[in-house]
Design an enzyme around this catalytic site. Structure first.
Site, mmCIF file in Angstrom:
data_model
loop_
_atom_site.group_PDB
_atom_site.id
_atom_site.type_symbol
_atom_site.label_atom_id
_atom_site.label_comp_id
_atom_site.label_asym_id
_atom_site.label_seq_id
_atom_site.Cartn_x
_atom_site.Cartn_y
_atom_site.Cartn_z
ATOM 1 C CG HIS A 258 -2.322 0.910 0.747
ATOM 2 N ND1 HIS A 258 -1.979 1.753 1.070
ATOM 3 C CD2 HIS A 258 -3.464 0.449 0.467
ATOM 4 C CE1 HIS A 258 -3.444 2.997 1.180
ATOM 5 N NE2 HIS A 258 -4.520 2.121 0.439
ATOM 6 C CG ASP A 312 -8.082 -4.776 -2.768
ATOM 7 O OD1 ASP A 312 -6.942 -4.056 -3.334
ATOM 8 O OD2 ASP A 312 -9.390 -4.476 -3.478
HETATM 9 C C1 SDX Z 1 -5.930 -0.283 -2.981
HETATM 10 O O1 SDX Z 1 -4.560 4.326 -2.131
HETATM 11 C C2 SDX Z 1 -5.458 4.035 -1.515
HETATM 12 O O2 SDX Z 1 -5.897 4.199 -0.812
HETATM 13 C C3 SDX Z 1 -6.002 2.716 -2.256
HETATM 14 C C4 SDX Z 1 -6.901 1.346 -1.315
HETATM 15 C C5 SDX Z 1 -8.304 2.341 -1.444
HETATM 16 O O3 SDX Z 1 -9.000 2.100 -0.508
HETATM 17 O O4 SDX Z 1 -9.033 3.125 -1.829
HETATM 18 O O5 SDX Z 1 -6.405 1.008 -0.049
HETATM 19 C C6 SDX Z 1 -7.164 0.568 -2.399
HETATM 20 O O6 SDX Z 1 -5.963 0.364 -4.403
HETATM 21 C C7 SDX Z 1 -5.399 -0.919 -2.060
HETATM 22 C C8 SDX Z 1 -4.493 -1.559 -3.372
HETATM 23 C C9 SDX Z 1 -4.740 -2.595 -4.214
HETATM 24 N N1 SDX Z 1 -3.675 -2.938 -4.984
HETATM 25 C C10 SDX Z 1 -2.603 -4.524 -5.309
HETATM 26 O O7 SDX Z 1 -3.038 -4.923 -4.088
HETATM 27 C C11 SDX Z 1 -1.531 -4.252 -6.158
HETATM 28 C C12 SDX Z 1 -0.636 -4.888 -5.829
HETATM 29 N N2 SDX Z 1 0.162 -3.987 -5.147
HETATM 30 C C13 SDX Z 1 1.806 -3.069 -5.320
HETATM 31 O O8 SDX Z 1 0.623 -2.976 -6.438
HETATM 32 C C14 SDX Z 1 1.797 -1.786 -4.512
HETATM 33 O O9 SDX Z 1 1.723 -2.037 -2.728
HETATM 34 C C15 SDX Z 1 1.113 -0.294 -4.407
HETATM 35 C C16 SDX Z 1 0.888 -0.119 -6.238
HETATM 36 C C17 SDX Z 1 -0.777 -0.961 -4.045
HETATM 37 C C18 SDX Z 1 1.019 0.377 -3.624
HETATM 38 O O10 SDX Z 1 2.727 0.396 -3.973
HETATM 39 P P1 SDX Z 1 3.982 2.166 -4.068
HETATM 40 O O11 SDX Z 1 3.802 2.784 -2.866
HETATM 41 O O12 SDX Z 1 3.279 2.186 -5.265
HETATM 42 O O13 SDX Z 1 4.899 1.649 -4.172
HETATM 43 P P2 SDX Z 1 6.179 0.557 -5.445
HETATM 44 O O14 SDX Z 1 4.650 0.009 -6.502
HETATM 45 O O15 SDX Z 1 7.124 2.009 -5.644
HETATM 46 O O16 SDX Z 1 6.940 -0.316 -4.695
HETATM 47 C C19 SDX Z 1 8.029 0.259 -4.098
HETATM 48 C C20 SDX Z 1 8.834 -1.284 -3.524
HETATM 49 C C21 SDX Z 1 8.877 -1.699 -5.199
HETATM 50 O O17 SDX Z 1 10.253 -2.477 -4.410
HETATM 51 P P3 SDX Z 1 11.622 -2.326 -4.910
HETATM 52 O O18 SDX Z 1 11.671 -1.483 -6.789
HETATM 53 O O19 SDX Z 1 11.949 -0.707 -4.243
HETATM 54 O O20 SDX Z 1 12.542 -2.765 -4.748
HETATM 55 O O21 SDX Z 1 7.755 -2.864 -3.282
HETATM 56 C C22 SDX Z 1 7.182 -3.582 -3.746
HETATM 57 C C23 SDX Z 1 8.047 -2.485 -5.183
HETATM 58 O O22 SDX Z 1 8.321 -4.126 -5.883
HETATM 59 N N3 SDX Z 1 6.265 -3.464 -4.420
HETATM 60 C C24 SDX Z 1 6.123 -4.979 -3.989
HETATM 61 C C25 SDX Z 1 4.714 -4.805 -4.186
HETATM 62 N N4 SDX Z 1 3.742 -4.130 -3.499
HETATM 63 C C26 SDX Z 1 5.718 -3.050 -3.357
HETATM 64 N N5 SDX Z 1 6.134 -6.115 -4.485
HETATM 65 C C27 SDX Z 1 5.627 -6.920 -3.914
HETATM 66 N N6 SDX Z 1 4.729 -7.321 -4.512
HETATM 67 C C28 SDX Z 1 3.439 -6.223 -3.675
HETATM 68 N N7 SDX Z 1 2.663 -6.613 -3.895
#
Ligand code: SDX
Length: 375
Positions: A258, A312
């Site tokens: 998140h 989710d």
């Molecule tokens: C919702 O914003 C809200 O409030 C949203 C929400 C709401 O109520 O409206 O809460 C609802 O959208 C919940 C999120 C649902 N999405 C998912 O479950 C999809 C999977 N999650 C990721 O895509 C991710 O966690 C995000 C998009 C939700 C948040 O990612 P960020 O904050 O943009 O972080 P990032 O993508 O820049 O990642 C930072 C690091 C990376 O590693 P490095 O490249 O730095 O080594 O964290 C890792 C990422 O690879 N990472 C993950 C991960 N999420 C982040 N690695 C594996 N699995 C994941 N899910």
């Protein structure tokens, strides 16, 4: 000047609608802790709180609920429109297409008028669940089930969707799940909504655009993909290899992580409790068992990066228990988040400023056109 990619951490608005502490895992709606609302309130009362900024009096609440009950029904033209859409159209596409048409039936056209805010809230909260349920029936070749005003909001939706009266305890948990999905500060679909309304487009256009934004798998679309992800794994013994392979390929694990929560999403904790309760009524499903194991192993690899299950992850298992097809999961998220989207649109218009960010241009200048023959 620097580019703030994704506007991460950049405040674009002042708001008193909800509050998140991502380090402590706190979520409050209008200052009330989310668990207190889940324990004591219901989705329509919480919607009133979010949209109008206070808990309603008995009279205000009765009028709001009665007006929504009166708006549950769809115009036959909309039902006929649904019958002409290709049956394999994704429900979020159907929802995004139909929502703006609802404006046709709303005589309050002025987005700056409080009357538009109220009628759009009542129409969308009333008709969106009916659109979703009708689409499930029609896309499966069945006649729509018409709303039953004698049922509660959650019972009526599950009745229209499944054509059978739901267990009251399960309907109550579903209602509380809607509370958990109703609002979450300036997430990307809420931001979409206020960007649209900042041009003085109406609430129907703002909500339709927000539906489009929510459908992406990095946002609301994740819950559907959690279902497919868990089902891709043959059995619990394969979970660890599956997770390691995804992480090695730098793939995002759906339902984890998140932008704000760097600890357990408080909403996920509550939905996990619902699963414990529903499993006592319906038995422990394989999907539930797999999800618990996946959470345990996922945290082993991701906890140190402050990546935890989000709303989710367990919602997918909860909706599966309710017999909701996975392609409809994000629609449920959308029907709940209508309250948050409308609350923010209403609040933003109090001091409207057209959104118009800028860019750092890094292209060329004084480049001349080259005709085909010289390319
Ligand atoms: C919702 O914003 C809200 O409030 C949203 C929400 C709401 O109520 O409206 O809460 C609802 O959208 C919940 C999120 C649902 N999405 C998912 O479950 C999809 C999977 N999650 C990721 O895509 C991710 O966690 C995000 C998009 C939700 C948040 O990612 P960020 O904050 O943009 O972080 P990032 O993508 O820049 O990642 C930072 C690091 C990376 O590693 P490095 O490249 O730095 O080594 O964290 C890792 C990422 O690879 N990472 C993950 C991960 N999420 C982040 N690695 C594996 N699995 C994941 N899910």
């Amino acid at each position: 000047m620097k580019v703030y990619s994704g506007l991460a951490g950049i405040p674009v608005v002042k708001s008193s609608i909800s509050y998140i502490d991502g380090q402590k895992g706190i979520l409050e709606y209008r200052g009330i802790p989310i668990h207190e609302l889940v324990e004591n309130s219901n989705f329509l009362e919480v919607s009133y709180l979010l949209i109008f900024g206070k808990l309603p009096s008995k009279k205000e609440y009765k009028k709001f609920v009665d007006d929504i009950k009166e708006s549950l029904f769809l115009d036959e033209a909309i039902i006929n429109f649904l019958k002409d859409i290709p049956s394999d159209t994704h429900p979020m596409k159907v929802l995004q297409s139909i929502v703006p048409i609802l404006a046709t039936f709303d005589k309050n056209k002025d987005v700056l008028d409080e009357k538009h805010h109220y009628s759009a809230a009542v129409n969308l909260l009333g008709k969106v669940p009916t659109i979703i349920a009708n689409w499930k029936r029609i896309s499966e070749g069945n006649p729509p089930v018409y709303p039953d005003k004698s049922l509660s909001y959650a019972e009526n939706f599950l009745f229209m969707l499944t054509n059978s009266l739901p267990d009251k305890k399960i309907a109550d948990m579903f209602d509380k799940c809607l509370i958990l999905h109703a609002e979450h500060t300036i997430n990307v679909s809420t931001f979409t909504a206020i960007v649209v309304v900042s041009t003085l487009a109406d609430f129907y256009s703002a909500v339709s655009s927000a539906v489009g934004s929510l459908s992406g798998r990095l946002h609301g679309g994740a819950n559907e993909r959690v279902f497919y992800m868990l089902n891709e794994i043959e059995d619990e013994s394969k979970i660890e290899d599956f997770i390691r392979e995804m992480l090695n390929k730098k793939e995002r694990i759906m339902g984890f992580g998140h932008r704000i929560y760097k600890t357990y999403d408080p909403r996920a904790k509550i939905i996990k409790q619902f699963l414990n309760e529903i499993s006592k009524i319906k038995g422990v499903s394989n999907l539930y068992k797999k999800a618990l194991k996946f959470e345990e192993i996922g945290l082993k690899y991701l906890k140190e990066k402050h990546i935890y299950p989000n709303i989710d992850f367990f919602t997918a298992v909860f909706y599966n228990y309710l017999g909701i097809p996975p392609q409809f999961y994000t629609c449920i998220f959308a029907m709940a988040r209508i309250s948050g989207w409308i609350a923010h649109c209403k609040e933003y218009l109090k001091d409207n400023k057209l959104f118009r960010p800028t860019q750092i241009y890094d292209g060329g200048h004084n480049i001349h056109y080259v005709p085909f023959e010289k390319r």
